[in-house]
Each structure stands twice: as C-alpha cells, then as structure tokens.
Design a protein around this motif. Structure first.
Motif, PDB file in Angstrom:
ATOM      1  N   SER A 159      38.979  37.410  39.591  1.00  0.00           N
ATOM      2  CA  SER A 159      39.002  36.570  38.390  1.00  0.00           C
ATOM      3  C   SER A 159      38.212  35.297  38.671  1.00  0.00           C
ATOM      4  O   SER A 159      37.636  35.105  39.755  1.00  0.00           O
ATOM      5  CB  SER A 159      40.446  36.250  37.994  1.00  0.00           C
ATOM      6  N   GLY A 160      38.183  34.410  37.693  1.00  0.00           N
ATOM      7  CA  GLY A 160      37.393  33.190  37.826  1.00  0.00           C
ATOM      8  C   GLY A 160      37.779  32.338  39.015  1.00  0.00           C
ATOM      9  O   GLY A 160      36.915  31.739  39.676  1.00  0.00           O
ATOM     10  N   THR A 198      40.570  23.729  30.090  1.00  0.00           N
ATOM     11  CA  THR A 198      41.215  24.682  29.193  1.00  0.00           C
ATOM     12  C   THR A 198      42.702  24.388  28.993  1.00  0.00           C
ATOM     13  O   THR A 198      43.317  24.909  28.056  1.00  0.00           O
ATOM     14  CB  THR A 198      41.010  26.112  29.758  1.00  0.00           C
TER      15      THR A 198
END
Ligand code: PLP
Length: 367
Positions: free
Chosen positions: A60-61, A138
């Motif tokens: 994932s990121g 985010t």
C-alpha cells in the motif's frame, strides 16, 4: 456495490477493471514493457527531463513512504516533520522507528503548515538535513503549502521529501528543488486499484543511497537498480495491479491530465459542500484550505445523530462514506475522488436529505 465516496480504494472505471482480467508473467516482454511505460508516464507527471526516476513498490502507499524515508534519509543528522494530521504523524513514526532522529513541528489540524514556523525551526536546528511533509493531509482534506515550504527548505539548504499520496495526479506538483522524493500510490487520484505504491526520486539523490536502506524489502535503491537493469521487480510484482494502473494512467491522460482531473474533483467538492450546507451540515475546514480530495463534515449536534445509523442508511442507498479521524470533535468524511462525477454528488445529496429525514434530524437549516 456502492459508489465509494472515500479516500481509496475508489470506484474505478470499467476499462481499468477490465485490465485486471489478464494474467501476465513477471518476465513477459509485454509486462516489462508495461512496467517501463508506467514508470515513464509517472515520472513525466512531475518532470520532463531524465533527472527523476519512478520506483514502484509492492504494497500500500505506506510501504512506498517507508521505502522513500528509510532509503533517502541519511543515518546522521535529523529530519523535521511539520504535521497537522495522522499522515504527518505517520511520517515521524516511520523515521523514529528506523532509528533516525526526528523533530516534530505540530500544527492545528484545521490549519495549514506555516512556512514561517518551518523556517524558524530550521534556523534553530542546524543538524536538520531534510524536511518530510504531507501535501494533501487526508485526515481532514486540507492542502498544505508545498511550494512555500520548498522555498523555505531551499533557502535553508535542506532537502524535502513529500507524501503526495492523496494529491498525486490531481494537485499541481513538480520536481522542483529541493524536493528529492515524492511518494504516492496507484489507488488514489490516478484511479487505479490498490496494491502498489511508488516513489519518484531525484536520480542524483537516489544514486548515493546504495546500502543505506534500513530493510531489505523496502530498499528503494536496490529496487530501482534491478528495474533499470532488466526491467524486473526484485520480488513478485503485483502484475494485475500494474496492468490496471497502466490503463488508469491512459484514462488520466485522456481526461486532460492533472489539471482536468483536479478540476473535476474540485467541481465535485464545490457541489458537495454547497449541498451539505443547504442541509445544515457544515464542513470542518475553511474554504481557503479545503482541498479537492475529501471533505470533513461536522456531525450534527442533534440527539438523534448516530454515525453508524447514518452510514448504514447511506449504504442502503448505494453510497459508502468514511468516518472522521479527528479526536477533538465528531465528524464524518466524504471523498470526491475516483469515478465520481457531479451527477453522482447530486444523487448523494438527495440520499443525505432523505436519510436525515428518516433519522428525524432534518430540517437543520442552512449551515
Ligand atoms: C496522505 C496519506 N499518506 C499515506 C497514506 C497511507 O496509504 P495506505 O493506506 O495506502 O498505506 C494515505 C492513505 O489514505 C494518505 O492519505
């Protein structure tokens, strides 16, 4: 399946999902060509020259962020991490865990990182070699002033590493000095599927990092060396994810690239914020710092409010939203990225009105 109004995984296009149907071998010439095409296209989004390289990283990121930090950061000196959210905090946690020195500069979650404060911190900490920061935080949806912090870092002679996870592909970004690394992933504004992160690295910075990485699997230098040597990943590549990203990048270009994608998301956000306000639901952030990725909304202060009831009722109507991530007050989040268009946001607003009515919360009056 519901429309995903989340920060990712996102609702993807039919043609992106179609690309998942082919099984590629990791050494197939066609797959190696695809990997090369994806690496070049991603590099071109921030730099027209060959000064940068793209190093895809399985996972994932966060895996890409950790690879960037633990390969590009020296073991001596220290890193300054200005943070106003959970992802900024994660940068600091990764650096700390790797045994490197880190100074955290904490800002209010609803306010952008202040370049003047970063400047003062750098002035008082001569041992700092790098700043690491999040571009689009985010946690709230706030966009930090990357260009201004880059200017401060350049003046102070320190390098900059950027977590551009939820910004890359939709917000302006270039490979200006003194940025050495940019980490992002396939499943945010590029609208690919999850399973792959990537780091754009300035070649001159990455070249000096042989043997420096703290771990074997997240060694960005070694990953890059192998990819440059024969086009292959060192370990099993996420072949389907790469193929979907290749398709997603072609659609990103066809839509008009970063500017057009950013404009579609901004339009979604504007329609969403205006519509929620009409329903009495106020955004957390001031409009001047609200990015076009995800909107944090204050939960109504009404005795009948329940996030889980609200969430379930929206899911019944075909929309998946996201919980809040703040500790100070109750919020929920609505993402506007992915294959989401103005008409979808308008349908969502109708569903929100309906759900508030059913919950006995409406009418709240304009926020
Ligand atoms: C700014 C930012 N950084 C890092 C991450 C971590 O990405 P992942 O959950 O893919 O590891 C996210 C995920 O939403 C993010 O928004």
């Amino acid at each position: 399946v519901p429309l995903l109004l989340t920060p990712g995984p996102l609702t993807t296009s039919e043609s992106t999902r179609r690309a998942l149907r082919s099984d590629h071998g990791s050494r197939d010439p066609a797959f190696l060509e695809l990997v090369g095409r994806v690496r070049t296209a991603l590099t071109r989004l921030i730099d027209p020259t060959d000064a940068w390289t793209c190093v895809p990283m399985q996972g994932s990121g966060t895996f890409a962020v950790e690879a960037m930090l633990t390969t590009l950061l020296p073991h001596v000196g220290a890193v300054l991490v200005p943070t106003n959210g959970a992802y900024g905090d994660r940068l600091a946690a990764i650096v700390r865990r790797s045994g490197r020195a880190v100074h955290v500069s904490r800002f209010d979650e609803v306010r952008p990182v202040d370049p003047d404060v970063v400047d003062a911190e750098l002035a008082s900490r001569p041992g700092v070699t790098h700043v690491a920061m999040v571009y689009s935080e985010t946690t709230t949806g706030l966009v930090n002033p990357l260009a201004e912090v880059a200017a401060v870092a350049a003046r102070r002679g320190v390098r900059l590493l950027v977590d551009a996870m939820s910004a890359f592909g939709a917000l302006p970004l270039d490979g200006r000095e003194p940025i050495d690394g940019v980490a992002a992933s396939s499943n945010k504004c590029l609208e690919g599927v999850p399973g792959l992160g990537f780091v754009l690295a300035r070649r001159s910075a990455l070249e000096g990092c042989a043997g420096r990485a703290s771990t074997v699997s997240l060694d960005l230098h070694e990953q890059s060396r192998r990819l440059d040597q024969d086009g292959q990943f060192r370990f099993t590549p996420p072949t389907h994810v790469m193929a979907a990203l290749d398709a997603a990048i072609a659609q990103h270009a066809a839509e008009g690239g970063v500017a057009a994608r950013g404009a579609r998301y901004a339009r979604n956000r504007d329609v969403l914020v205006d519509g929620l306000r009409d329903l009495g639901l106020a955004p957390l952030l001031d409009a001047s710092v609200q990015g076009p990725i995800i909107v944090t909304v204050r939960a109504p202060s009404h005795p009948a409010w329940s996030f889980s009831a609200f969430y379930d009722a929206l899911l019944d109507r075909g929309f998946a939203i996201y919980p809040g991530k703040l500790t100070v007050e109750e919020t929920f989040r609505v993402g506007v990225i992915g294959q989401v268009f103005e008409a979808d946001v308008r349908r969502f607003l109708v569903a929100v009105r309906d759900v508030l009515n059913v919950m006995g919360i409406a009418p709240l009056g304009p926020a």
